[in-house]
Design a protein around this motif. Structure first.
Motif, PDB file in Angstrom:
ATOM      1  N   GLY A 312     -39.686  23.367  40.390  1.00 53.10           N
ATOM      2  CA  GLY A 312     -39.893  24.115  41.612  1.00 53.10           C
ATOM      3  C   GLY A 312     -38.757  23.879  42.587  1.00 53.10           C
ATOM      4  N   ASN A 313     -38.805  24.576  43.707  1.00 53.66           N
ATOM      5  CA  ASN A 313     -37.705  24.528  44.679  1.00 53.66           C
ATOM      6  C   ASN A 313     -38.022  23.625  45.865  1.00 53.66           C
ATOM      7  N   GLY A 337     -39.459  30.622  40.314  1.00 52.03           N
ATOM      8  CA  GLY A 337     -39.035  31.359  41.486  1.00 52.03           C
ATOM      9  C   GLY A 337     -37.652  30.996  41.972  1.00 52.03           C
ATOM     10  N   SER A 338     -37.545  30.682  43.270  1.00 52.20           N
ATOM     11  CA  SER A 338     -36.238  30.483  43.901  1.00 52.20           C
ATOM     12  C   SER A 338     -35.509  29.240  43.426  1.00 52.20           C
ATOM     13  N   SER A 339     -36.168  28.364  42.640  1.00 50.05           N
ATOM     14  CA  SER A 339     -35.461  27.189  42.131  1.00 50.05           C
ATOM     15  C   SER A 339     -34.313  27.591  41.224  1.00 50.05           C
ATOM     16  N   ILE A 340     -34.323  28.816  40.728  1.00 49.81           N
ATOM     17  CA  ILE A 340     -33.259  29.246  39.833  1.00 49.81           C
ATOM     18  C   ILE A 340     -31.918  29.280  40.556  1.00 49.81           C
ATOM     19  N   SER A 341     -31.932  29.532  41.872  1.00 47.37           N
ATOM     20  CA  SER A 341     -30.676  29.525  42.625  1.00 47.37           C
ATOM     21  C   SER A 341     -30.112  28.116  42.735  1.00 47.37           C
ATOM     22  N   ALA A 342     -30.990  27.112  42.835  1.00 50.19           N
ATOM     23  CA  ALA A 342     -30.534  25.723  42.879  1.00 50.19           C
ATOM     24  C   ALA A 342     -30.000  25.292  41.521  1.00 50.19           C
ATOM     25  N   LEU A 343     -30.689  25.684  40.454  1.00 49.67           N
ATOM     26  CA  LEU A 343     -30.239  25.313  39.110  1.00 49.67           C
ATOM     27  C   LEU A 343     -28.894  25.955  38.783  1.00 49.67           C
ATOM     28  N   HIS A 344     -28.728  27.198  39.181  1.00 53.07           N
ATOM     29  CA  HIS A 344     -27.459  27.881  38.929  1.00 53.07           C
ATOM     30  C   HIS A 344     -26.316  27.180  39.644  1.00 53.07           C
ATOM     31  N   ARG A 345     -26.544  26.812  40.870  1.00 51.40           N
ATOM     32  CA  ARG A 345     -25.502  26.138  41.651  1.00 51.40           C
ATOM     33  C   ARG A 345     -25.185  24.763  41.066  1.00 51.40           C
ATOM     34  N   TYR A 353     -37.654  31.486  32.865  1.00 48.65           N
ATOM     35  CA  TYR A 353     -37.794  31.723  34.304  1.00 48.65           C
ATOM     36  C   TYR A 353     -39.145  32.384  34.527  1.00 48.65           C
ATOM     37  N   VAL A 354     -39.932  31.847  35.455  1.00 54.18           N
ATOM     38  CA  VAL A 354     -41.230  32.444  35.766  1.00 54.18           C
ATOM     39  C   VAL A 354     -41.264  32.900  37.210  1.00 54.18           C
ATOM     40  N   SER A 355     -42.009  33.961  37.437  1.00 52.48           N
ATOM     41  CA  SER A 355     -42.172  34.511  38.783  1.00 52.48           C
ATOM     42  C   SER A 355     -43.598  35.028  38.901  1.00 52.48           C
ATOM     43  N   ILE A 356     -44.104  35.090  40.119  1.00 53.44           N
ATOM     44  CA  ILE A 356     -45.474  35.561  40.343  1.00 53.44           C
ATOM     45  C   ILE A 356     -45.527  36.739  41.309  1.00 53.44           C
ATOM     46  N   PHE A 365     -33.929  39.332  44.634  1.00 50.50           N
ATOM     47  CA  PHE A 365     -33.439  37.982  44.895  1.00 50.50           C
ATOM     48  C   PHE A 365     -32.492  37.527  43.784  1.00 50.50           C
ATOM     49  N   LEU A 366     -32.758  37.981  42.570  1.00 51.36           N
ATOM     50  CA  LEU A 366     -31.936  37.564  41.439  1.00 51.36           C
ATOM     51  C   LEU A 366     -30.508  38.083  41.549  1.00 51.36           C
ATOM     52  N   SER A 367     -30.319  39.191  42.277  1.00 53.19           N
ATOM     53  CA  SER A 367     -28.965  39.730  42.442  1.00 53.19           C
ATOM     54  C   SER A 367     -28.085  38.793  43.259  1.00 53.19           C
ATOM     55  N   LEU A 368     -28.705  37.910  44.056  1.00 55.14           N
ATOM     56  CA  LEU A 368     -27.934  36.962  44.858  1.00 55.14           C
ATOM     57  C   LEU A 368     -27.197  35.960  43.978  1.00 55.14           C
TER      58      LEU A 368
END
Length: 700
Positions: A312-313, A337-345, A353-356, A365-368
């Motif tokens: 999680g984020n 969810g948004s934890s994917i941006s932290a993992l990518h960085r 990847y899961v989302s609800i 958000f994924l385009s960011l």
């Protein structure tokens, strides 16, 4: 001297006379008690047969006897402690308590405020109008100052011998009375002392709601209360009168649990626009040929014990990112969810990847991340309501139907055979961490680790991972994004102390705890420095040791996506035929027309709301169950707001003028829903909220 002797003799004679009178009263009491018990058991057999069966031949665990003073009122003496249930006059004691309770003005009410309508939803539009009526009434009418004379729901903790019940109903018109009595011996004694038979006859004749919780402890009370509330109408919790009748450790434990978790009862209701999105997104995903989770399908047994990292984020994610990177070949990584941006960085690619969320904003958000190669190789798992735009980012997608959403109920009732094919997902709300835990357990994994599933924070300046899009390039928290995580509650921390949390975080942890307790085959370690979660073992990072060998991720992902999921052979046109617009219109018209009849009192209003809630309960047991799902949350919200308005002010006649205004808004809301429903499958979210521009673009 003789005068003193005569005085003593007179006092002795009076004492003998009183004792004789008391003996006569006790003899009469002894004769009456078994007769009353028999009459009460007969009444319970008529109205609550389970209670009658439980107590007809009940054997108390604590010894007691009945006694009475000269007033002849039965009182109870516990022989093991030699303590009486009441004082000299039980009736007077109970009357005094009820008068004190009704004069205290301590009713619990839900609070509502205007919200920004960023998605142009009719739900927000009409609830804002109801808020405006409440504000107008507050600026016009006098708040309640006299004794409480009516209430939609009262919670009474402890029944005692029941004498207070008569005084309560004489002085307050209660639409629904819930009684909690954890001590079965006390309730058993009340069957001898209190006239339950006429009480139950009155409740029935007046169509009042009555529920008695017997023998509950703090571990079961909220589940039982939630079921009872759901049966009568969840909107009833909007205005509640609560009190305890007699003190006991068990009663205070119940009260503490109800107070701490009462907020959970008004979460997850859903509403009409949300359900339109759900139907439309689900129908679109089906038509795109996206595969759905099949019933009774599990991963190959050779994968069941591998470590699964649920990420999680939360703010504690920052400290564990190096360890996740260290073990990424030895564990299945699930990004929530948004934890994917932290993992990518941090240079970590999750396997799943899961989302609800159902809104377009979550897909946008994924385009960011601005890294199509990074995303395309990740397996996306979510629910049927996920926005169809997710298909642009992932090569492999698997969805599961949410059991409490309208599409699942429509499919299993409208398409024979599908119920045997589809595996519904449960415990996926309210936050993405819930599906993060639910999905692996549903697929068959048994060894789970939680990272960054904090559901709260210790530092208000650190509410998410600083690697995520919630922070700017200088590592500073973006203020407008932090507001969504603002907390107003505290909870026990996973590693001790307290964390700041809020109602959604609290509910999320509660749901995860329930799922873990219902999954005894699963071992879960909570490595997050956040809120404590029932069923998850706290595990400090220093003690984390993953000894599992390197996992063949390609083979595992193929096992999941290729064998557990399959497209449906159902078209959008076929689904549209099952909406049953005619039935929906008939139901809306009936509800709206019933409100055209003037409401003369608060209780009349509450009982009418409950009758209409009952319509949806009946529909829930038919092939039109999806219509129940479409409307139940909306009715709970609007009825809650009207109820808060109705019971807040002193003059009932003046108050009902504002109630009429509020009801007209409810009618307009329902008619607007009637207008939109025929095109439900076209209601795909196309809104891109401005708040997306506030997130950091993650292209590093």
């Amino acid at each position: 001297m003789q005068q003193d002797i005569n005085k003593q003799l007179a006092e002795t004679e009076r004492l003998i006379e009183r004792l004789g009178h008391q003996a006569e009263q006790e003899a009469a009491m002894v004769a009456v008690l078994p007769v009353r018990f028999s009459e009460n058991i007969t009444a319970f057999e008529k109205y609550l047969p389970n209670v009658a069966a439980q107590f007809k031949n009940y054997k108390p665990t604590r010894p007691f006897r009945f006694f009475c003073s000269e007033n002849g009122i039965p009182n109870l003496l516990w022989l093991d402690t030699n303590v009486a249930q009441y004082g000299e006059d039980p009736y007077a004691e109970c009357l005094q308590q009820i008068e004190s309770v009704l004069n205290s003005h301590t009713m619990t009410r839900l609070a509502f405020r205007r919200e920004e309508n960023v998605l142009n939803q009719i739900h927000v539009e009409y609830l804002n109008k109801l808020v405006d009526v409440n504000i107008e009434a507050e600026n016009t009418l006098q708040k309640k100052q006299s004794a409480i004379d009516s209430v939609p729901l009262s919670l009474m903790f402890g029944v005692g011998l029941g004498y207070q019940l008569g005084y309560l109903l004489e002085r307050c018109d209660i639409a629904n009375l819930f009684i909690f009595e954890p001590d079965l011996d006390v309730f058993y004694a009340s069957l001898y002392a209190f006239d339950w038979a006429p009480f139950l006859d009155f409740i029935s004749s007046e169509n009042k709601g009555f529920h008695i919780f017997l023998g509950q402890d703090e571990e079961t009370v909220m589940l039982d209360l939630s079921m009872a509330i759901g049966n009568r109408g969840a909107f009833l919790i909007s205005t509640v009168l609560s009190f305890w009748h007699y003190p006991s450790e068990d009663i205070f434990k119940l009260i503490d649990r109800v107070i701490s978790e009462f907020h959970l009862l008004n979460k997850g209701w859903g509403f009409f626009d949300d359900n339109l999105f759900a139907l439309a997104h689900s129908a679109e995903n089906i038509s795109l040929g996206i595969p759905f989770l099949l019933k009774n399908k599990k991963i190959d047994k050779k994968w069941t014990d591998i470590p699964v990292f649920i990420i999680g984020n939360g703010p504690s994610l920052d400290a564990v990112l190096p360890l996740i990177k260290q073990y990424q070949k030895n564990a299945l990584l699930v990004s929530c969810g948004s934890s994917i941006s932290a993992l990518h960085r941090a240079g970590i690619r999750p396997d799943i990847y899961v989302s609800i969320e159902r809104g377009k904003a979550m897909a946008d958000f994924l385009s960011l991340i601005d890294d199509s190669d990074y995303l395309s190789k990740i397996l996306f798992l979510s629910t049927d309501v996920a926005h169809p735009d997710h298909k642009k980012y992932f090569n492999k997608i698997g969805l599961g139907f949410k059991f409490n959403e309208p599409m699942y109920t429509l499919l299993i009732s409208g398409f024979p055979g599908l119920a045997e094919q589809l595996e519904p997902l449960q415990s996926t709300n309210p936050l993405v961490g819930n599906i993060g835990v639910s999905m692996p357990i549903t697929l068959g994994f048994k060894n789970i680790y939680l990272f960054g599933i904090d559901n709260g924070y210790r530092d208000e300046n650190h509410c998410h991972s600083k690697f995520s899009a919630y922070y700017d390039d200088d590592g500073k928290q973006i203020d407008i994004l932090a507001r969504s995580s603002a907390g107003s509650m505290v909870a026990e921390g996973n590693f001790g102390g307290e964390v700041v949390t809020n109602a959604l975080f609290s509910m999320s942890a509660h749901v995860i705890g329930n799922m873990l307790e219902n999954s005894p085959q699963v071992t879960c370690f909570n490595c997050s420095d956040g809120m404590k979660i029932r069923g998850a073992q706290p595990l400090h990072l220093d003690n984390l040791l993953i000894s599992y060998s390197e996992i063949n991720k390609n083979e595992l992902i193929e096992n999941i996506h290729g064998e557990l999921y399959s497209p449906l052979n159902t078209t959008k046109e076929q689904i549209n035929e099952k909406l049953n617009v005619a039935f929906f219109n008939e139901l809306i018209d009936r509800i709206v027309e019933e409100w055209d009849v003037p409401v003369h009192s608060k209780i009349d209003m509450t009982l009418r709301m409950q009758r209409q809630y009952e319509y949806l309960k009946i529909i829930a047991g038919t092939r039109q169950h999806h219509i129940h799902r479409m409307l139940i949350g909306t009715l709970n919200y609007v009825f809650s707001m009207v109820s808060v308005l109705a019971y807040r002010f002193e003059n009932e006649e003046e108050t009902m003028v504002f109630v009429k205004k509020a009801i007209e808004i409810v009618q307009s809301y329902l008619m607007k829903a009637k207008e939109l429903y025929p095109n439900a499958l076209s209601f795909v979210d196309e809104c891109k909220p401005e708040i997306l521009n506030s997130f950091r673009k993650n292209n590093s």
